[in-house]
Design an enzyme around this catalytic site. Structure first.
Site, mmCIF file in Angstrom:
data_model
loop_
_atom_site.group_PDB
_atom_site.id
_atom_site.type_symbol
_atom_site.label_atom_id
_atom_site.label_comp_id
_atom_site.label_asym_id
_atom_site.label_seq_id
_atom_site.Cartn_x
_atom_site.Cartn_y
_atom_site.Cartn_z
ATOM 1 N N LYS A 175 0.857 -1.180 0.000
ATOM 2 C CA LYS A 175 0.000 0.000 0.000
ATOM 3 C C LYS A 175 0.896 1.234 0.000
ATOM 4 O O LYS A 175 1.672 1.455 0.934
ATOM 5 C CB LYS A 175 -0.895 0.023 1.253
ATOM 6 C CG LYS A 175 -2.106 0.930 1.113
ATOM 7 C CD LYS A 175 -3.087 0.386 0.071
ATOM 8 C CE LYS A 175 -4.457 1.024 0.190
ATOM 9 N NZ LYS A 175 -5.408 0.447 -0.789
ATOM 10 N N THR B 197 -3.987 -5.055 0.473
ATOM 11 C CA THR B 197 -3.310 -3.780 0.734
ATOM 12 C C THR B 197 -4.157 -2.900 1.638
ATOM 13 O O THR B 197 -3.623 -2.090 2.400
ATOM 14 C CB THR B 197 -2.979 -3.048 -0.578
ATOM 15 O OG1 THR B 197 -4.194 -2.671 -1.248
ATOM 16 C CG2 THR B 197 -2.134 -3.918 -1.492
ATOM 17 N N ASP B 198 -5.465 -3.062 1.586
ATOM 18 C CA ASP B 198 -6.332 -2.301 2.484
ATOM 19 C C ASP B 198 -6.072 -2.680 3.931
ATOM 20 O O ASP B 198 -6.132 -1.826 4.831
ATOM 21 C CB ASP B 198 -7.796 -2.543 2.122
ATOM 22 C CG ASP B 198 -8.738 -1.603 2.862
ATOM 23 O OD1 ASP B 198 -8.674 -0.384 2.587
ATOM 24 O OD2 ASP B 198 -9.503 -2.081 3.707
ATOM 25 N N PHE C 48 36.044 26.899 -8.276
ATOM 26 C CA PHE C 48 36.015 25.795 -9.237
ATOM 27 C C PHE C 48 36.971 26.134 -10.376
ATOM 28 O O PHE C 48 36.702 27.036 -11.174
ATOM 29 C CB PHE C 48 34.605 25.553 -9.779
ATOM 30 C CG PHE C 48 34.488 24.284 -10.581
ATOM 31 C CD1 PHE C 48 34.791 23.052 -10.023
ATOM 32 C CD2 PHE C 48 34.095 24.321 -11.920
ATOM 33 C CE1 PHE C 48 34.697 21.874 -10.754
ATOM 34 C CE2 PHE C 48 34.003 23.154 -12.658
ATOM 35 C CZ PHE C 48 34.296 21.928 -12.077
ATOM 36 N N ARG D 139 32.627 32.084 -5.946
ATOM 37 C CA ARG D 139 31.295 31.809 -6.477
ATOM 38 C C ARG D 139 30.346 31.485 -5.327
ATOM 39 O O ARG D 139 30.770 31.177 -4.212
ATOM 40 C CB ARG D 139 31.322 30.646 -7.467
ATOM 41 C CG ARG D 139 31.651 29.292 -6.840
ATOM 42 C CD ARG D 139 31.452 28.157 -7.819
ATOM 43 N NE ARG D 139 31.714 26.854 -7.192
ATOM 44 C CZ ARG D 139 31.457 25.677 -7.769
ATOM 45 N NH1 ARG D 139 30.943 25.632 -8.991
ATOM 46 N NH2 ARG D 139 31.712 24.543 -7.132
ATOM 47 N N GLN E 217 31.960 18.168 -5.211
ATOM 48 C CA GLN E 217 32.340 16.801 -4.864
ATOM 49 C C GLN E 217 33.128 16.773 -3.551
ATOM 50 O O GLN E 217 32.920 15.901 -2.695
ATOM 51 C CB GLN E 217 33.171 16.173 -5.989
ATOM 52 C CG GLN E 217 32.380 15.834 -7.239
ATOM 53 C CD GLN E 217 32.306 16.973 -8.240
ATOM 54 O OE1 GLN E 217 32.452 18.155 -7.879
ATOM 55 N NE2 GLN E 217 32.083 16.646 -9.502
ATOM 56 N N ASN F 35 23.718 21.110 -8.059
ATOM 57 C CA ASN F 35 24.420 22.392 -7.982
ATOM 58 C C ASN F 35 23.470 23.484 -8.463
ATOM 59 O O ASN F 35 23.197 23.617 -9.658
ATOM 60 C CB ASN F 35 25.678 22.351 -8.854
ATOM 61 C CG ASN F 35 26.637 23.478 -8.530
ATOM 62 O OD1 ASN F 35 26.245 24.478 -7.930
ATOM 63 N ND2 ASN F 35 27.893 23.319 -8.925
ATOM 64 N N HIS G 45 22.942 26.639 -9.582
ATOM 65 C CA HIS G 45 23.844 27.634 -10.142
ATOM 66 C C HIS G 45 23.332 29.058 -9.923
ATOM 67 O O HIS G 45 22.139 29.353 -10.086
ATOM 68 C CB HIS G 45 24.013 27.404 -11.643
ATOM 69 C CG HIS G 45 24.587 26.058 -11.976
ATOM 70 N ND1 HIS G 45 25.816 25.650 -11.535
ATOM 71 C CD2 HIS G 45 24.094 25.029 -12.719
ATOM 72 C CE1 HIS G 45 26.066 24.431 -11.982
ATOM 73 N NE2 HIS G 45 25.026 24.029 -12.692
#
Length: 286
Positions: free
Chosen positions: A12, A57-58, A152, A169, A212, A238, A240
């Protein structure tokens, strides 16, 4: 032609559950999304339509509600484990149960009044078999930003590279983290709080030369602070932020005005594993 039944299961999905604890005039709410998945000796229902081994499932949905009333909820890791253990123990044909829970946060604005919090979601998955049990925890939607101490550069360039190297940055991401516990002997609430704090503090304190590198620092910090965790997996988009060229308007832009792009974005993924920890691949499977 010959055919055979492959791996299978059923359950469920997304049972919505809100529990109110009424302690006098001051109430507490728990808001969950619970999904169950059972597998085992279920070939008959697939091959012949014999449902004698299929717990509806109920019924699984009703179990979630009944257990919330009978036992309370407490920490979601424990609630998930309790439910999964019940299905394996009570249904002879079920050999494996997986219960996944998302918990949604509400901010208190009064004794019995609440406002829905932001997009951050805590999660837990408990898997139980006849041979053992394991738990993973997680969170997603934790948005973090550093406005400096991010660089970077030094990356390879080819004929299609236009990105400029930078030593300044904005670094922003929406953290999606999952961690695997090596034991069930865990104080779940404090462990979650410490893991979350460790992810945040590592992000804040790392002078990042790449997302990373930041990912590895975040995963390592969790393993250092929480010995019960065997592995951390992180997905870090990321987000940006591009410096806007204001020269056409006769203005300079000393790293103050940015365009926040929503797509496309870099997607950084990785895991940090404690040395000597067993690689329980099943703990990460659905």
């Amino acid at each position: 032609m010959k055919f055979s039944l492959g791996p299978n299961g059923y359950g469920k999905a997304e049972t919505r559950l809100v529990r109110v604890e009424r302690e006098g005039v001051r109430h507490t709410i728990t808001d969950l999304n619970v999904s169950t998945k059972l597998s085992g000796d279920l070939a008959a229902t697939h091959l012949t339509g014999d449902n004698s081994g299929v717990l509806p499932t109920d019924s699984q949905k009703n179990t979630v509600y009944a257990f919330a009333r009978r036992f309370g909820i407490g920490e979601i890791e424990l609630f998930a484990t309790t439910l999964a253990s019940h299905f394996v123990a009570s249904q002879e044909q079920i050999h494996k149960a997986r219960v996944a829970i998302d918990a949604y946060s509400w901010d208190r604005i009064g004794d019995h009044s609440f406002a829905k919090a932001g997009g951050e979601i805590r999660s837990a998955v408990a898997t139980v078999t006849a041979d053992g049990a394991w738990v993973t925890g997680g969170l997603r939607g934790l948005t973090l930003m550093n406005t400096t101490d991010s660089e970077f550069h030094g990356f390879p360039r080819d004929e299609f590279t236009t990105l400029k190297e930078t030593s300044e940055r904005i670094l922003a991401t929406d953290v999606a983290a999952t961690w695997r516990f090596g034991t069930l002997d865990v104080d779940w609430g404090p462990a979650f709080a410490l893991i979350r704090e460790s992810l945040i503090s590592a992000f804040v304190e790392t002078h990042s030369l790449s997302l990373q590198q930041t990912l590895y620092a975040m995963g390592t910090r969790v393993l250092e602070k929480v010995p019960e965790v065997a592995e951390v997996r992180l997905t870090l988009p990321n987000k940006h932020h591009f410096l806007v060229d204001l020269a056409p308007f006769g203005l300079d832009n000393p790293d103050e005005v940015y365009f926040a792009a929503d797509r496309p974005y870099g997607l950084i993924e990785g895991s940090v594993l404690r040395d000597g920890a067993p690689d329980e691949g099943l703990a990460w499977s659905s």
